[in-house]
Design an enzyme around this catalytic site. Structure first.
Site, short mmCIF file in Angstrom:
data_model
loop_
_atom_site.label_atom_id
_atom_site.label_comp_id
_atom_site.label_asym_id
_atom_site.label_seq_id
_atom_site.Cartn_x
_atom_site.Cartn_y
_atom_site.Cartn_z
N ARG A 1 1.12 -0.80 0.35
CA ARG A 1 0.38 0.03 0.28
C ARG A 1 0.84 1.20 0.03
O ARG A 1 1.46 1.28 1.04
CB ARG A 1 -1.33 0.58 1.41
CG ARG A 1 -1.76 1.27 1.61
CD ARG A 1 -2.91 1.06 2.81
NE ARG A 1 -3.56 -0.62 2.89
CZ ARG A 1 -3.15 -0.15 4.01
NH1 ARG A 1 -3.87 0.42 5.11
NH2 ARG A 1 -4.04 -1.90 4.08
N HIS B 1 1.83 -1.71 5.79
CA HIS B 1 1.58 -2.25 4.48
C HIS B 1 2.25 -1.27 3.06
O HIS B 1 2.91 -2.01 2.85
CB HIS B 1 -0.22 -1.82 3.55
CG HIS B 1 -1.20 -2.67 4.55
ND1 HIS B 1 -1.07 -4.21 3.21
CD2 HIS B 1 -1.48 -3.61 5.11
CE1 HIS B 1 -1.90 -4.81 4.38
NE2 HIS B 1 -2.57 -4.00 5.58
N ASP C 1 -3.72 -8.21 2.94
CA ASP C 1 -5.09 -9.26 4.15
C ASP C 1 -4.96 -9.54 3.00
O ASP C 1 -5.46 -9.96 1.74
CB ASP C 1 -5.51 -7.57 4.33
CG ASP C 1 -5.38 -6.13 4.42
OD1 ASP C 1 -4.49 -6.24 5.90
OD2 ASP C 1 -5.93 -5.12 4.56
N GLU D 1 -7.16 -7.40 13.72
CA GLU D 1 -7.69 -7.51 12.72
C GLU D 1 -7.01 -9.18 12.11
O GLU D 1 -6.37 -9.35 11.77
CB GLU D 1 -6.90 -6.62 11.23
CG GLU D 1 -7.45 -5.24 11.85
CD GLU D 1 -6.92 -4.20 10.85
OE1 GLU D 1 -5.54 -4.56 9.88
OE2 GLU D 1 -6.83 -2.88 10.68
N HIS E 1 -4.95 -9.53 8.98
CA HIS E 1 -3.48 -8.34 8.59
C HIS E 1 -2.88 -10.08 9.24
O HIS E 1 -2.50 -10.55 10.38
CB HIS E 1 -3.88 -6.99 9.67
CG HIS E 1 -2.87 -6.57 8.91
ND1 HIS E 1 -2.64 -5.50 8.68
CD2 HIS E 1 -1.83 -7.24 9.69
CE1 HIS E 1 -1.73 -4.95 8.87
NE2 HIS E 1 -0.70 -5.79 9.47
#
Length: 269
Positions: free
Chosen positions: A106, A151, A158, A240, A243
């Site tokens: 990301r 990320h 994810d 999460e 993740h």
């Protein structure tokens, strides 16, 4: 002498114009998108069997629009992370399952987009699905949004598990009615994955991997993903269930900003 002087002046004027054009073009070159380091790869080139549903390339996310920096729906990772994920996939395939990734590398520009959205308290278009029980003023304090993301270092993804044969997931249509991400699976937005108790990117404590309220088949599905990923060097983020980060990370302290696209992987030296 007059003709010579005029000629010299003309030459000087031409050179000045050339220098001005060169100077004007310099910022454009400086703004060219950076490339990924050579040890970043497209996951598809390492394992084409892993399903990719790149949510931030679509409007079906907590912001409600395509996120900055996502130019193509391609999962990019450091090579060690991609190769370890390939091993996870081989193990799951033997049990009749496949991995599906929602997000991989990301860029920092995407994280900046998240921050701008979180600071705009008037924009709550997707609250009904992704954070129905969380006040938007709490997103930073509660850790749902941060100015940096693992990320961006390239070894975090994810993901979820899909039972084979995988059925397609219908596309999200902006403006359609939203259902809470923790609603029963047959009520929330359809996903071809196994039931994990909540949808992806659910801003709620029910998304904590080992939340005691998640039991039965939902808990078993989370533990299947967790145990398989951990067996090949991945570490889960406890808040999460989706993740995971590959360790050791090749770039533990570097946050990259090249766009998510095939061109970021081409022409590298």
């Amino acid at each position: 002498m007059t003709r010579l002087t005029s000629a010299v002046r003309g030459l000087v004027t031409a050179l000045a114009a050339l220098l001005a054009v060169t100077a004007a073009s310099a910022p454009a070159r400086a703004e060219t998108d950076p490339k990924a380091p050579k040890d970043f790869v497209a996951l598809r080139t390492v394992d084409p069997t892993i399903i990719q549903e790149m949510r931030y390339f679509t409007p079906h996310n907590f912001v409600g629009e395509r996120i900055d920096g996502y130019e193509q729906p391609v999962c990019i990772l450091t090579r060690p992370a991609a190769e370890a994920l390939h091993k996870v996939q081989q193990r799951l395939l033997r049990g009749g399952y496949t991995l599906k990734v929602y997000d991989c590398y990301r860029p920092q520009r995407a994280v900046n987009h998240f921050v701008r959205w979180a600071e705009d308290l008037d924009d709550q278009a997707m609250k009904g699905e992704f954070y129905p029980n969380v006040d938007k003023t709490r997103l930073f304090a509660d850790g749902y949004i941060a100015e940096k993301s693992g990320h961006s270092r390239g070894s975090t993804m994810d993901l979820t598990i899909v039972k084979l044969p995988a059925r397609p997931t219908r596309p999200y249509h902006p403006g359609e009615p939203l259902v809470p991400c923790f609603a029963p699976k047959d009520e929330r937005f359809p996903d071809n994955s196994v039931d994990m108790g909540t949808g992806f990117d659910c801003f709620d404590t029910l998304a904590h991997t080992l939340d005691p309220r998640i039991q039965g088949r939902q808990r078993a599905n989370r533990l299947l993903l967790k145990s398989t990923m951990e067996g090949f060097g991945f570490v889960n983020l406890a808040e999460e269930w989706w993740h995971y980060t590959y360790r050791p990370e090749p770039y533990p302290d570097t946050y990259f900003n090249f766009p998510v696209s095939w061109k970021s992987l081409l022409g590298r030296r």
